[in-house]
Scaffold this motif. Structure first.
Motif, PDB file in Angstrom:
ATOM      1  N   ILE A   1       0.878  -1.174   0.000  1.00  0.00           N
ATOM      2  CA  ILE A   1       0.000   0.000   0.000  1.00  0.00           C
ATOM      3  C   ILE A   1       0.913   1.221   0.000  1.00  0.00           C
ATOM      4  N   HIS A   2       0.858   2.008  -1.083  1.00  0.00           N
ATOM      5  CA  HIS A   2       1.854   3.066  -1.249  1.00  0.00           C
ATOM      6  C   HIS A   2       1.208   4.370  -1.667  1.00  0.00           C
ATOM      7  N   GLU A   3       1.708   5.476  -1.117  1.00  0.00           N
ATOM      8  CA  GLU A   3       1.270   6.814  -1.513  1.00  0.00           C
ATOM      9  C   GLU A   3       1.728   7.107  -2.945  1.00  0.00           C
ATOM     10  N   VAL A   4       1.061   8.068  -3.598  1.00  0.00           N
ATOM     11  CA  VAL A   4       1.464   8.419  -4.961  1.00  0.00           C
ATOM     12  C   VAL A   4       0.861   9.755  -5.373  1.00  0.00           C
ATOM     13  N   LEU A   5       1.626  10.521  -6.168  1.00  0.00           N
ATOM     14  CA  LEU A   5       1.166  11.769  -6.760  1.00  0.00           C
ATOM     15  C   LEU A   5       1.262  11.659  -8.275  1.00  0.00           C
ATOM     16  N   THR A   6       0.246  12.162  -8.976  1.00  0.00           N
ATOM     17  CA  THR A   6       0.294  12.146 -10.433  1.00  0.00           C
ATOM     18  C   THR A   6       1.119  13.322 -10.955  1.00  0.00           C
ATOM     19  N   HIS A   7       1.725  13.111 -12.110  1.00  0.00           N
ATOM     20  CA  HIS A   7       2.439  14.202 -12.776  1.00  0.00           C
ATOM     21  C   HIS A   7       1.454  15.267 -13.261  1.00  0.00           C
ATOM     22  N   GLU A   8       0.258  14.835 -13.620  1.00  0.00           N
ATOM     23  CA  GLU A   8      -0.753  15.785 -14.075  1.00  0.00           C
ATOM     24  C   GLU A   8      -1.055  16.805 -12.980  1.00  0.00           C
ATOM     25  N   TRP A   9      -1.253  16.333 -11.768  1.00  0.00           N
ATOM     26  CA  TRP A   9      -1.567  17.239 -10.669  1.00  0.00           C
ATOM     27  C   TRP A   9      -0.375  18.109 -10.304  1.00  0.00           C
TER      28      TRP A   9
ATOM     29  N   GLN B   1      11.280  15.897  -2.833  1.00  0.00           N
ATOM     30  CA  GLN B   1      12.075  15.378  -1.717  1.00  0.00           C
ATOM     31  C   GLN B   1      11.319  14.409  -0.819  1.00  0.00           C
ATOM     32  N   PHE B   2      10.002  14.577  -0.723  1.00  0.00           N
ATOM     33  CA  PHE B   2       9.289  13.895   0.354  1.00  0.00           C
ATOM     34  C   PHE B   2       8.089  13.048  -0.084  1.00  0.00           C
ATOM     35  N   HIS B   3       7.796  12.989  -1.363  1.00  0.00           N
ATOM     36  CA  HIS B   3       6.681  12.175  -1.843  1.00  0.00           C
ATOM     37  C   HIS B   3       7.105  11.341  -3.044  1.00  0.00           C
ATOM     38  N   THR B   4       6.175  10.578  -3.598  1.00  0.00           N
ATOM     39  CA  THR B   4       6.472   9.634  -4.678  1.00  0.00           C
ATOM     40  C   THR B   4       5.529   9.878  -5.854  1.00  0.00           C
ATOM     41  N   THR B   5       6.083  10.033  -7.047  1.00  0.00           N
ATOM     42  CA  THR B   5       5.259  10.218  -8.245  1.00  0.00           C
ATOM     43  C   THR B   5       4.899   8.867  -8.853  1.00  0.00           C
ATOM     44  N   THR B   6       3.974   8.897  -9.791  1.00  0.00           N
ATOM     45  CA  THR B   6       3.546   7.662 -10.458  1.00  0.00           C
ATOM     46  C   THR B   6       4.708   6.976 -11.176  1.00  0.00           C
TER      47      THR B   6
ATOM     48  N   GLU C   1      -8.592  20.466  -9.650  1.00  0.00           N
ATOM     49  CA  GLU C   1      -7.194  20.275 -10.041  1.00  0.00           C
ATOM     50  C   GLU C   1      -6.725  18.833  -9.892  1.00  0.00           C
ATOM     51  N   ARG C   2      -7.312  18.110  -8.980  1.00  0.00           N
ATOM     52  CA  ARG C   2      -6.816  16.763  -8.710  1.00  0.00           C
ATOM     53  C   ARG C   2      -7.162  15.795  -9.835  1.00  0.00           C
ATOM     54  N   SER C   3      -6.410  14.726  -9.911  1.00  0.00           N
ATOM     55  CA  SER C   3      -6.542  13.770 -11.012  1.00  0.00           C
ATOM     56  C   SER C   3      -7.684  12.792 -10.782  1.00  0.00           C
ATOM     57  N   THR C   4      -8.164  12.212 -11.862  1.00  0.00           N
ATOM     58  CA  THR C   4      -9.154  11.147 -11.775  1.00  0.00           C
ATOM     59  C   THR C   4      -8.444   9.810 -11.576  1.00  0.00           C
ATOM     60  N   ALA C   5      -9.202   8.813 -11.160  1.00  0.00           N
ATOM     61  CA  ALA C   5      -8.633   7.474 -11.012  1.00  0.00           C
ATOM     62  C   ALA C   5      -8.123   6.954 -12.345  1.00  0.00           C
ATOM     63  N   ALA C   6      -8.814   7.295 -13.428  1.00  0.00           N
ATOM     64  CA  ALA C   6      -8.393   6.846 -14.759  1.00  0.00           C
ATOM     65  C   ALA C   6      -7.023   7.421 -15.112  1.00  0.00           C
ATOM     66  N   THR C   7      -6.819   8.705 -14.793  1.00  0.00           N
ATOM     67  CA  THR C   7      -5.524   9.318 -15.061  1.00  0.00           C
ATOM     68  C   THR C   7      -4.435   8.675 -14.217  1.00  0.00           C
ATOM     69  N   LEU C   8      -4.744   8.423 -12.956  1.00  0.00           N
ATOM     70  CA  LEU C   8      -3.785   7.789 -12.059  1.00  0.00           C
ATOM     71  C   LEU C   8      -3.351   6.428 -12.598  1.00  0.00           C
ATOM     72  N   LEU C   9      -4.299   5.622 -13.021  1.00  0.00           N
ATOM     73  CA  LEU C   9      -3.970   4.295 -13.553  1.00  0.00           C
ATOM     74  C   LEU C   9      -3.242   4.395 -14.890  1.00  0.00           C
TER      75      LEU C   9
ATOM     76  N   PHE D   1       4.207  23.222  -4.954  1.00  0.00           N
ATOM     77  CA  PHE D   1       4.400  21.987  -4.206  1.00  0.00           C
ATOM     78  C   PHE D   1       5.479  21.097  -4.819  1.00  0.00           C
ATOM     79  N   GLN D   2       5.961  21.438  -5.991  1.00  0.00           N
ATOM     80  CA  GLN D   2       6.841  20.534  -6.730  1.00  0.00           C
ATOM     81  C   GLN D   2       8.164  20.261  -6.022  1.00  0.00           C
ATOM     82  N   ALA D   3       8.796  21.301  -5.484  1.00  0.00           N
ATOM     83  CA  ALA D   3      10.085  21.098  -4.825  1.00  0.00           C
ATOM     84  C   ALA D   3       9.936  20.222  -3.579  1.00  0.00           C
ATOM     85  N   TYR D   4       8.864  20.455  -2.830  1.00  0.00           N
ATOM     86  CA  TYR D   4       8.594  19.651  -1.633  1.00  0.00           C
ATOM     87  C   TYR D   4       8.331  18.195  -2.025  1.00  0.00           C
TER      88      TYR D   4
END
Length: 312
Positions: free
Chosen positions: A228-236, A249-254, A285-293, A243-246
């Motif tokens: 079970i892992h956190e994730v941020l989309t590039h779209e968002w 260093q501290f989060h994970t992209t797709t 602004e946030r991504s849809t599940a379809a975009t995430l997948l 928020f990009q610099a933060y």
């Protein structure tokens, strides 16, 4: 007569098999997503909280907003009796950011008022003892009046039920009982943070918490049944330059998670704490599940977008 004996024997055998199957099913480990959200208030996603249920015993990771009511929803809507709030007694915290801990007073107070009679056992990073002391102090008047009025009613609010034993941990095995061994591993966030691996009789489960991609996470999973892992989309992130610099260093992209999961090789990858919306009106602004997948399409394994109250 022989036929009658045969039928009775067959029925007895079927009953035994059913009992064995039922007993085995009762021993199976369940992962219940109580909250998959982020700091923003989202009516479809409570704050981060994940339950691992083994042999009818619940173990909780993080206590974001809404955790106790989501646990009761799991009882009512998913039939998971083990998540009745009074049974929430062993908890692990990934880190002390507010979105992962704002449900702490609720987790202490509500199950106690409803009848929990044993202390809460909480394991987490440095600072969890200090946080616990201050939460308990904040509700000192509540504790005093409920305990004073015990002679007026007999339901709930036993004094021992609002006690908390807070344990500050280091990497390694931090908890073990007949159901589970829990191993903490250091992750890469803006404060001291941990992920957790749960080893149960039938499954291995790894929960990342908030983190930049980490070799420790790969090693902790190493073919685990569930990651079970956190994730941020590039779209968002493209829309959130602030928020990009933060995030770097501290989060994970797709794309980073795709590569991490290829190395970790979980049987199932669950995406949670994602830059996601289920309804456009919540946050356009946030991504849809379809975009995430779609952004995770380079990962060849089994992957799902976690929703609150999903059971795996």
């Amino acid at each position: 007569m022989l036929a009658g004996h045969f039928l009775r024997g067959a029925c007895a055998l079927a009953l035994v098999l059913n009992l064995v199957i039922s007993a085995h099913a009762a021993e199976q480990t369940q992962v219940v997503l109580l909250g998959t959200g982020n700091p923003p208030a989202d009516p479809d996603r409570s704050g981060p909280a994940t339950a691992v249920v083994v042999n009818g015993t619940p173990y909780l990771v993080d206590f974001g907003a809404g955790v106790v009511r989501r646990a009761k929803s799991a009882v009512v809507d998913r039939g998971i009796a083990a998540l009745d709030p009074v049974k929430l007694r062993v908890v692990f915290v990934t880190h002390l950011h507010s979105d992962h801990t704002v449900g702490y007073p609720d987790l202490i107070l509500t199950p106690w008022v409803m009848g929990r009679r044993v202390p809460l056992e909480v394991y987490g990073p440095s600072g969890i003892v200090h946080m616990t002391e201050h939460v308990l102090e904040a509700y000192r008047e509540d504790f005093a009046t409920r305990n004073k009025d015990r002679n007026l009613y007999t339901f709930g609010a036993a004094p021992e039920g609002h006690a908390v034993n807070a344990h500050e941990i280091k990497p390694g095995v931090v908890y073990k009982d007949a159901n589970v061994t829990v191993t903490a591993f250091a992750t890469k966030h803006t404060m001291q943070s941990y992920g957790y691996r749960f080893d149960t009789p039938d499954r291995s489960i790894v929960i990342s918490g908030d983190t930049n991609p980490s070799q420790a996470t790969i090693d902790a999973c190493n073919g685990c049944d569930v990651l079970i892992h956190e994730v941020l989309t590039h779209e968002w992130l493209a829309k959130r330059r602030d928020f990009q610099a933060y995030a770097a260093q501290f989060h994970t992209t797709t794309s980073q998670l795709t590569e991490l999961a290829k190395q970790a090789k979980p049987g199932l990858l669950i995406l949670y704490h994602a830059s996601l919306k289920w309804r456009p009106a919540v946050d356009p602004e946030r991504s849809t599940a379809a975009t995430l997948l779609k952004e995770m399409s380079g990962y060849p394994g089994r992957v799902v977008v976690g929703r609150d109250l999903d059971v795996y």
